[in-house]
Design an enzyme around this catalytic site. Structure first.
Site, short mmCIF file in Angstrom:
data_model
loop_
_atom_site.label_atom_id
_atom_site.label_comp_id
_atom_site.label_asym_id
_atom_site.label_seq_id
_atom_site.Cartn_x
_atom_site.Cartn_y
_atom_site.Cartn_z
CG MET A 64 14.00 -33.16 11.83
SD MET A 64 15.64 -33.79 12.30
CE MET A 64 15.58 -35.42 11.57
CB CYS A 65 9.56 -29.61 12.32
SG CYS A 65 8.30 -30.88 12.60
CE1 TYR A 66 11.64 -26.41 17.83
CE2 TYR A 66 9.97 -25.98 16.18
CZ TYR A 66 11.01 -25.54 16.96
OH TYR A 66 11.44 -24.25 16.86
CG PHE A 93 16.32 -32.71 16.57
CD1 PHE A 93 17.41 -33.12 15.82
CD2 PHE A 93 16.52 -32.38 17.91
CE1 PHE A 93 18.67 -33.21 16.39
CE2 PHE A 93 17.77 -32.47 18.48
CZ PHE A 93 18.85 -32.88 17.72
#
Length: 109
Positions: A64-66, A93
């Site tokens: 998971m990233c931004y 996220f």
């Protein structure tokens, strides 16, 4: 799995709660501390070695990233390191926070 698979936050939520995959968060330390998915491992250049020592290569890993873009590169990297099943979480996220606002942890742990 020769290539990572993109999954949505609902699929990630299900895998996390069924404990069929671990979740790593690759965002910067400040963003992670302000809010992250409970149980997510904060994966950085400094924590990569520990993560690889603590998890077998047959462990399914969700990245998971931004917003779901940077996670694709990290997912590909984890595949190249030997992990068998790697997923990139679409929407990152940001999408998790929109879909599951009650499931956000704060702080570095």
């Amino acid at each position: 799995m020769e290539q990572f698979e993109c999954i949505n936050v609902e699929e990630a939520h299900q895998k996390l709660h069924q404990q069929t995959a671990v979740l790593v968060d690759i965002r910067d330390p400040q963003s992670y501390a302000m809010g992250h998915t409970p149980g997510a491992f904060h994966l950085t250049n400094d924590t990569l070695g520990a993560f690889m020592r603590d998890h077998d290569f047959d462990t399914a890993v969700m990245v998971m990233c931004y917003h779901g873009n940077s996670s694709k590169g990290a997912a590909q990297y984890l595949l190249q390191q030997g992990f068998d099943k790697v997923y990139s979480v679409d929407g990152g996220f940001d999408a998790w926070h929109r879909h599951f606002p009650a499931e956000v942890a704060h702080g570095t742990f």
